[in-house]
Motif scaffolding. Structure first.
Motif, PDB file in Angstrom:
ATOM      1  N   VAL A   8    -100.613   4.967   7.885  1.00  0.00           N
ATOM      2  CA  VAL A   8    -100.393   3.528   8.091  1.00  0.00           C
ATOM      3  C   VAL A   8     -99.892   3.272   9.511  1.00  0.00           C
ATOM      4  CG1 VAL A   8     -99.082   1.498   7.348  1.00  0.00           C
ATOM      5  CG2 VAL A   8     -99.900   3.132   5.649  1.00  0.00           C
ATOM      6  N   LEU A   9     -98.979   4.123   9.979  1.00  0.00           N
ATOM      7  CA  LEU A   9     -98.386   3.940  11.312  1.00  0.00           C
ATOM      8  C   LEU A   9     -99.311   4.419  12.424  1.00  0.00           C
ATOM      9  CD1 LEU A   9     -94.729   5.112  10.561  1.00  0.00           C
ATOM     10  CD2 LEU A   9     -95.626   2.783  10.542  1.00  0.00           C
ATOM     11  N   THR A  10    -100.040   5.500  12.178  1.00  0.00           N
ATOM     12  CA  THR A  10    -100.870   6.082  13.240  1.00  0.00           C
ATOM     13  C   THR A  10    -102.227   5.389  13.413  1.00  0.00           C
ATOM     14  OG1 THR A  10    -101.743   7.731  11.690  1.00  0.00           O
ATOM     15  CG2 THR A  10     -99.818   8.354  12.998  1.00  0.00           C
ATOM     16  N   THR A  11    -102.765   4.854  12.345  1.00  0.00           N
ATOM     17  CA  THR A  11    -104.126   4.276  12.413  1.00  0.00           C
ATOM     18  C   THR A  11    -104.179   2.806  12.009  1.00  0.00           C
ATOM     19  OG1 THR A  11    -105.037   6.461  11.906  1.00  0.00           O
ATOM     20  CG2 THR A  11    -106.519   4.575  11.647  1.00  0.00           C
ATOM     21  N   ILE A  12    -103.668   2.496  10.815  1.00  0.00           N
ATOM     22  CA  ILE A  12    -103.783   1.125  10.308  1.00  0.00           C
ATOM     23  C   ILE A  12    -102.979   0.144  11.153  1.00  0.00           C
ATOM     24  CG2 ILE A  12    -103.233  -0.378   8.333  1.00  0.00           C
ATOM     25  CD1 ILE A  12    -104.026   1.834   6.484  1.00  0.00           C
ATOM     26  N   SER A  13    -101.858   0.580  11.738  1.00  0.00           N
ATOM     27  CA  SER A  13    -100.994  -0.327  12.502  1.00  0.00           C
ATOM     28  C   SER A  13    -101.735  -0.981  13.669  1.00  0.00           C
ATOM     29  CB  SER A  13     -99.764   0.423  13.023  1.00  0.00           C
ATOM     30  OG  SER A  13    -100.157   1.545  13.798  1.00  0.00           O
ATOM     31  N   TRP A  14    -102.452  -0.180  14.475  1.00  0.00           N
ATOM     32  CA  TRP A  14    -103.163  -0.771  15.616  1.00  0.00           C
ATOM     33  C   TRP A  14    -104.383  -1.579  15.165  1.00  0.00           C
ATOM     34  CZ3 TRP A  14    -108.218   0.453  16.550  1.00  0.00           C
ATOM     35  CH2 TRP A  14    -108.701   1.684  16.056  1.00  0.00           C
ATOM     36  N   GLN A  15    -104.971  -1.182  14.029  1.00  0.00           N
ATOM     37  CA  GLN A  15    -106.074  -1.980  13.480  1.00  0.00           C
ATOM     38  C   GLN A  15    -105.571  -3.346  13.024  1.00  0.00           C
ATOM     39  OE1 GLN A  15    -107.569   0.617  10.393  1.00  0.00           O
ATOM     40  NE2 GLN A  15    -108.858   1.772  11.806  1.00  0.00           N
ATOM     41  N   PHE A  16    -104.393  -3.351  12.398  1.00  0.00           N
ATOM     42  CA  PHE A  16    -103.756  -4.606  11.999  1.00  0.00           C
ATOM     43  C   PHE A  16    -103.471  -5.470  13.212  1.00  0.00           C
ATOM     44  CE2 PHE A  16    -101.667  -4.137   7.540  1.00  0.00           C
ATOM     45  CZ  PHE A  16    -102.891  -3.798   7.015  1.00  0.00           C
ATOM     46  N   GLY A  17    -102.953  -4.843  14.277  1.00  0.00           N
ATOM     47  CA  GLY A  17    -102.640  -5.584  15.503  1.00  0.00           C
ATOM     48  C   GLY A  17    -103.865  -6.281  16.067  1.00  0.00           C
ATOM     49  N   LEU A  18    -104.977  -5.543  16.138  1.00  0.00           N
ATOM     50  CA  LEU A  18    -106.225  -6.118  16.658  1.00  0.00           C
ATOM     51  C   LEU A  18    -106.735  -7.246  15.760  1.00  0.00           C
ATOM     52  CD1 LEU A  18    -108.160  -2.913  17.835  1.00  0.00           C
ATOM     53  CD2 LEU A  18    -107.036  -4.627  19.268  1.00  0.00           C
ATOM     54  N   LEU A  19    -106.668  -7.024  14.445  1.00  0.00           N
ATOM     55  CA  LEU A  19    -107.113  -8.060  13.509  1.00  0.00           C
ATOM     56  C   LEU A  19    -106.231  -9.301  13.588  1.00  0.00           C
ATOM     57  CD1 LEU A  19    -108.113  -6.070  10.297  1.00  0.00           C
ATOM     58  CD2 LEU A  19    -109.564  -7.650  11.560  1.00  0.00           C
ATOM     59  N   GLY A  20    -104.921  -9.080  13.745  1.00  0.00           N
ATOM     60  CA  GLY A  20    -103.994 -10.202  13.881  1.00  0.00           C
ATOM     61  C   GLY A  20    -104.303 -11.037  15.120  1.00  0.00           C
ATOM     62  N   ILE A  21    -104.555 -10.349  16.229  1.00  0.00           N
ATOM     63  CA  ILE A  21    -104.927 -11.046  17.476  1.00  0.00           C
ATOM     64  C   ILE A  21    -106.227 -11.813  17.290  1.00  0.00           C
ATOM     65  CG2 ILE A  21    -105.739 -10.665  19.848  1.00  0.00           C
ATOM     66  CD1 ILE A  21    -103.718  -8.322  19.982  1.00  0.00           C
ATOM     67  N   LEU A  22    -107.193 -11.177  16.635  1.00  0.00           N
ATOM     68  CA  LEU A  22    -108.502 -11.815  16.413  1.00  0.00           C
ATOM     69  C   LEU A  22    -108.369 -13.050  15.532  1.00  0.00           C
ATOM     70  CD1 LEU A  22    -111.567 -11.526  16.905  1.00  0.00           C
ATOM     71  CD2 LEU A  22    -111.687 -10.210  14.784  1.00  0.00           C
ATOM     72  N   ILE A  23    -107.640 -12.907  14.412  1.00  0.00           N
ATOM     73  CA  ILE A  23    -107.456 -14.052  13.504  1.00  0.00           C
ATOM     74  C   ILE A  23    -106.739 -15.191  14.208  1.00  0.00           C
ATOM     75  CG2 ILE A  23    -106.275 -14.831  11.397  1.00  0.00           C
ATOM     76  CD1 ILE A  23    -106.657 -11.964  10.299  1.00  0.00           C
ATOM     77  N   GLY A  24    -105.668 -14.859  14.954  1.00  0.00           N
ATOM     78  CA  GLY A  24    -104.894 -15.885  15.657  1.00  0.00           C
ATOM     79  C   GLY A  24    -105.686 -16.605  16.722  1.00  0.00           C
ATOM     80  N   SER A  25    -106.457 -15.851  17.499  1.00  0.00           N
ATOM     81  CA  SER A  25    -107.232 -16.467  18.583  1.00  0.00           C
ATOM     82  C   SER A  25    -108.370 -17.324  18.047  1.00  0.00           C
ATOM     83  CB  SER A  25    -107.782 -15.387  19.522  1.00  0.00           C
ATOM     84  OG  SER A  25    -108.561 -14.454  18.808  1.00  0.00           O
ATOM     85  N   ILE A  26    -109.039 -16.852  16.987  1.00  0.00           N
ATOM     86  CA  ILE A  26    -110.133 -17.642  16.398  1.00  0.00           C
ATOM     87  C   ILE A  26    -109.594 -18.948  15.813  1.00  0.00           C
ATOM     88  CG2 ILE A  26    -111.820 -17.736  14.510  1.00  0.00           C
ATOM     89  CD1 ILE A  26    -112.308 -14.753  14.956  1.00  0.00           C
ATOM     90  N   GLY A  27    -108.474 -18.847  15.096  1.00  0.00           N
ATOM     91  CA  GLY A  27    -107.856 -20.056  14.527  1.00  0.00           C
ATOM     92  C   GLY A  27    -107.488 -21.063  15.598  1.00  0.00           C
ATOM     93  N   SER A  28    -106.982 -20.575  16.730  1.00  0.00           N
ATOM     94  CA  SER A  28    -106.584 -21.458  17.829  1.00  0.00           C
ATOM     95  C   SER A  28    -107.794 -22.110  18.486  1.00  0.00           C
ATOM     96  CB  SER A  28    -105.808 -20.659  18.879  1.00  0.00           C
ATOM     97  OG  SER A  28    -104.660 -20.075  18.318  1.00  0.00           O
ATOM     98  N   ILE A  29    -108.809 -21.309  18.760  1.00  0.00           N
ATOM     99  CA  ILE A  29    -110.014 -21.829  19.427  1.00  0.00           C
ATOM    100  C   ILE A  29    -110.685 -22.914  18.578  1.00  0.00           C
ATOM    101  CG2 ILE A  29    -112.357 -21.221  20.157  1.00  0.00           C
ATOM    102  CD1 ILE A  29    -111.184 -18.482  21.029  1.00  0.00           C
ATOM    103  N   LEU A  30    -110.775 -22.652  17.262  1.00  0.00           N
ATOM    104  CA  LEU A  30    -111.424 -23.626  16.375  1.00  0.00           C
ATOM    105  C   LEU A  30    -110.634 -24.936  16.286  1.00  0.00           C
ATOM    106  CD1 LEU A  30    -112.533 -21.308  13.407  1.00  0.00           C
ATOM    107  CD2 LEU A  30    -113.984 -22.299  15.187  1.00  0.00           C
ATOM    108  N   SER A  31    -109.311 -24.832  16.320  1.00  0.00           N
ATOM    109  CA  SER A  31    -108.482 -26.034  16.134  1.00  0.00           C
ATOM    110  C   SER A  31    -108.399 -26.899  17.395  1.00  0.00           C
ATOM    111  CB  SER A  31    -107.067 -25.638  15.702  1.00  0.00           C
ATOM    112  OG  SER A  31    -106.440 -24.903  16.718  1.00  0.00           O
ATOM    113  N   ILE A  32    -108.484 -26.308  18.549  1.00  0.00           N
ATOM    114  CA  ILE A  32    -108.317 -27.061  19.804  1.00  0.00           C
ATOM    115  C   ILE A  32    -109.622 -27.640  20.343  1.00  0.00           C
ATOM    116  CG2 ILE A  32    -108.636 -25.151  21.414  1.00  0.00           C
ATOM    117  CD1 ILE A  32    -106.343 -26.225  23.063  1.00  0.00           C
TER     118      ILE A  32
END
Length: 296
Positions: A266-290
């Motif tokens: 979870v710490l060695t692999t899933i953590s950075w995958q989560f980070g990338l997905l979090g950035i992707l979800i956040g940026s897409i949500g922002s772009i669509l709303s603005i």
């Protein structure tokens, strides 16, 4: 992009998150829930895949023999097994070898489990048959079934089939839940950004009037969405790690023959995958709303 400009965007984003902290936290919590559920199904799929791989590598046919079997019957069974093209190897395992192997399987920590039966040794003599492919198990079983001197036949193919069926069900459920929660995450992050944009709509209009580009206006909101996404990813990863660690410990103790993916994955692999997905979800949500607010 200059460092000073990036710093300005980051400070502006943090101020916006602070102003709308309640809905920002709700958005981050939703992202965390989304990624946590994704992580649960990902770990489940990996664990099942590992178990299936382990089981398939050990798929064999155990032909247990009667205690009163004659030498002629024993030789007849052995000859029949060796004549089958589907058989990769065959070995004879007597009662003493069976008990020794069983003791090795359960390990030192669980020796107390066999203290009462070790002297009597109820394990029968058997032929252990390795097949060339797990799919061939049924044919081997059908070929020797009914022969005199055979007490019971055990084969592990049904277990593999059952595990594969469970895996497919888990994957479908995971995909549906993940899709729903992705939508909820985008909706909440989008609403967070919309509140910020709406409160600053006049400022955005002035910035456009004096010649600010759309991307210069977008970046603070995109970074805000990214920060919310990363924060949600961190929460989801922490909860997943500690939750899975508890499950891993309990399963490893109760089912010592099953090897699962270790929690550190979870710490060695899933953590950075989560980070990338979090950035992707956040940026897409922002772009669509603005998007619609820039049509000033």
């Amino acid at each position: 992009m200059k460092i000073s400009t990036l710093k300005y965007f980051a400070i502006d984003s943090l101020k916006s998150i602070k102003r709308n902290r309640t809905i920002s936290f709700a958005s981050a919590a939703t992202v965390a829930a989304t990624l946590f559920i994704l992580g649960v199904f990902l770990l489940t799929a990996l664990d099942v895949k590992q178990v299936v791989k382990d089981v398939e590598s050990k798929v064999e046919v155990k032909i247990f023999l009667n205690n009163d079997i004659t030498i002629g019957q024993e030789k007849e069974i052995e000859a029949k097994i060796k004549s089958l093209n589907e058989v990769a190897s065959v070995r004879y395992e007597n009662k003493e070898q069976a008990m020794k192997n069983f003791k090795e399987q359960i390990g030192e920590n669980n020796k107390a489990l066999i203290e009462g039966i070790e002297k009597e040794n109820p394990l029968p003599n058997a032929y252990i048959v390795k097949v060339k492919d797990p799919e061939m198990v049924t044919k081997v079983v059908d070929s020797v079934k009914g022969m005199k001197g055979i007490y019971e036949i055990q084969e592990g193919r049904k277990i593999v089939d059952r595990i594969i069926a469970i895996t497919k069900t888990i994957k479908w459920i995971g995909m549906v839940l993940f899709t729903i929660l992705i939508g909820v995450s985008l909706f909440l992050i989008g609403n967070t950004i919309k509140l910020t944009v709406y409160s600053r709509r006049k400022e955005i209009g002035i910035m456009k009037y004096i010649g600010a580009t759309d991307w210069f206006i977008r970046w603070p909101f995109i970074i805000e969405g990214m920060i919310i996404g990363v924060f949600g990813a961190i929460i989801g990863c922490v909860v997943l790690y500690y939750g899975y660690n508890v499950v891993y410990t309990k399963v490893s103790t109760a089912m010592f023959l099953i090897k699962l993916v270790e929690p550190k994955y979870v710490l060695t692999t899933i953590s950075w995958q989560f980070g990338l997905l979090g950035i992707l979800i956040g940026s897409i949500g922002s772009i669509l709303s603005i998007r619609k607010f820039l049509a000033v």
